[in-house]
Write an enzyme that holds these catalytic residues in place. Structure first.
Site, PDB file in Angstrom:
ATOM      1  N   PHE A  35       0.827  -1.215   0.000  1.00 38.76           N
ATOM      2  CA  PHE A  35       0.000   0.000   0.000  1.00 38.76           C
ATOM      3  C   PHE A  35       0.860   1.262   0.000  1.00 38.76           C
ATOM      4  O   PHE A  35       0.377   2.327  -0.359  1.00 38.76           O
ATOM      5  CB  PHE A  35      -0.866   0.059   1.272  1.00 38.76           C
ATOM      6  CG  PHE A  35      -1.915  -1.012   1.376  1.00 38.76           C
ATOM      7  CD1 PHE A  35      -3.186  -0.808   0.871  1.00 38.76           C
ATOM      8  CD2 PHE A  35      -1.643  -2.230   1.990  1.00 38.76           C
ATOM      9  CE1 PHE A  35      -4.167  -1.778   0.977  1.00 38.76           C
ATOM     10  CE2 PHE A  35      -2.616  -3.207   2.102  1.00 38.76           C
ATOM     11  CZ  PHE A  35      -3.877  -2.981   1.582  1.00 38.76           C
ATOM     12  N   TYR A  80       0.912  10.789 -10.781  1.00 36.05           N
ATOM     13  CA  TYR A  80       0.456   9.766  -9.840  1.00 36.05           C
ATOM     14  C   TYR A  80      -0.045   8.532 -10.600  1.00 36.05           C
ATOM     15  O   TYR A  80       0.410   7.404 -10.366  1.00 36.05           O
ATOM     16  CB  TYR A  80      -0.643  10.335  -8.933  1.00 36.05           C
ATOM     17  CG  TYR A  80      -1.396   9.280  -8.172  1.00 36.05           C
ATOM     18  CD1 TYR A  80      -0.721   8.428  -7.293  1.00 36.05           C
ATOM     19  CD2 TYR A  80      -2.771   9.116  -8.342  1.00 36.05           C
ATOM     20  CE1 TYR A  80      -1.406   7.436  -6.618  1.00 36.05           C
ATOM     21  CE2 TYR A  80      -3.458   8.134  -7.656  1.00 36.05           C
ATOM     22  CZ  TYR A  80      -2.777   7.295  -6.800  1.00 36.05           C
ATOM     23  OH  TYR A  80      -3.451   6.308  -6.139  1.00 36.05           O
TER      24      TYR A  80
END
Ligand code: UDP
Length: 327
Positions: A74, A142
């Site tokens: 994550f 991103y």
């Protein structure tokens, strides 16, 4: 009992996934540099390694000590706007540091990797709902950093036999009974609306009112973080590599989210109409057929109201999140 190493397990989604893994009898170790996460968000039942994925030595140490059956990755930077200001940070942390983790995984014989990817890898989709066959053309660093990592995973599978599942999240929202969403800089819609209800902000901004949607505001697919966590746990069971779009398939506009927050909190939330945010696609909704059929995933929480209720319960209990100290 299976052991899972969770990078970013002190962050919002990671912390709740750790809790759910522990509740379902997995042994869990968390690896986090606490740059975005919080020490208090690490479930006390998990082992904790504070370290940065830029440092291969500490990753190797954690891998050798924990000997995980799988890694859930994550740890990442995840703000679209910031990535436009500072792309280097996104490519370094999300790609280069991720490669360190993959290399240490391969060197220590790991066989299974679950990766947090994003619908931002698609950019502006040519059709909605988004299924896995759509082309991926990210419109910000991103999304590009996450797409690069998906591609790298494919080659580590091909070349090293590291099986992976990439889960492309739509809009994670809500909370568990214990853990919730507390970003140091909050840009997300639901927590920002709830801050108005908590009396911590005067108003919330509606970022764009001229989108080609029924009420003019952006539509997103809000998925309960507990449903998201369950998808990760199901991903552990498959022996095949693959990518899955992960949303409920429902679309909720910004105005509808604010109305749901008004209904749940009973507060008259002031919303100001503002210009759109750079890089926001009008409508992002997942086609979730693949994850439903291949992994057997079914969301338990479909209603935006239920999702907001869980977030509101957490924010009321933690009006200042995990506390403003750094960790
Ligand atoms: N948004 C908004 N006001 C805010 C924050 C977000 O209107 O204070 C809008 C944003 O433009 C987007 C949607 O709400 O259309 C969801 O934004 P969020 O940042 O929560 O998630 P994203 O879709 O960017 O991952």
């Amino acid at each position: 009992m299976k052991t899972i190493l969770v990078t970013g397990g002190a962050g919002y989604i990671g912390s709740i996934c750790v809790e759910q893994l522990l509740d379902q009898n997995y042994k869990v170790a968390v690896f986090d540099n606490l740059s975005e996460g919080h020490r208090k968000a690490v479930d006390p039942r998990a082992e904790f390694f504070q370290g940065d994925l830029a440092d291969r030595t500490v990753i190797r140490h954690a891998m050798e000590e924990v000997k995980p059956d799988a890694v859930m990755h994550f740890a990442a930077n995840a703000l679209v706007g910031e990535s436009m200001e500072n792309p280097s940070k996104y490519f370094r942390n999300n790609v280069a540091s991720g490669i360190n983790l993959l290399d240490m995984a391969v060197e220590t014989g790991l066989k299974k990797f679950v990766f947090s990817s994003t619908c931002a890898t698609f950019g502006i989709p040519e059709r909605v709902p988004l299924d896995e066959s759509l082309p991926q053309n990210p419109i910000n660093p991103y999304g590009e950093s996450k797409l690069l990592f998906e591609k790298i995973l494919r080659w580590y599978d091909e070349c090293h036999g590291l099986k992976y599942v990439a889960l492309r999240y739509f809009n994670a929202a809500g909370a568990s009974k214990v853990f919730g969403e507390d970003h140091r800089v909050e840009t997300h819609l639901i927590p920002n609306v709830l801050k108005v209800a908590l009396g911590q902000r005067e108003s919330v901004d509606i970022l764009g009112t001229d989108y080609p949607t029924p009420d003019g505001t952006c539509i997103r697919d809000y998925i309960h973080v507990l449903d998201l966590a369950q998808a990760h746990i199901l991903a552990l069971a498959t022996s095949e590599s693959g990518q899955f779009n992960l949303g409920t398939g429902g679309g909720t506009s910004v105005r509808e989210v604010i109305d749901a927050c008004r209904a749940v909190t009973g507060c008259d939330i002031t919303a100001l109409e503002k210009p759109p945010r750079r890089g926001d696609p009008p409508r992002l909704v997942a086609a979730s057929d693949k994850i439903r059929s291949v992994l057997g995933w079914t969301p338990k929480y479909q209603e935006i109201r239920t999702i907001v209720e869980s977030a509101w319960a957490w924010h009321q209990q933690h009006p200042h999140g995990y506390g403003k100290q750094k960790n």
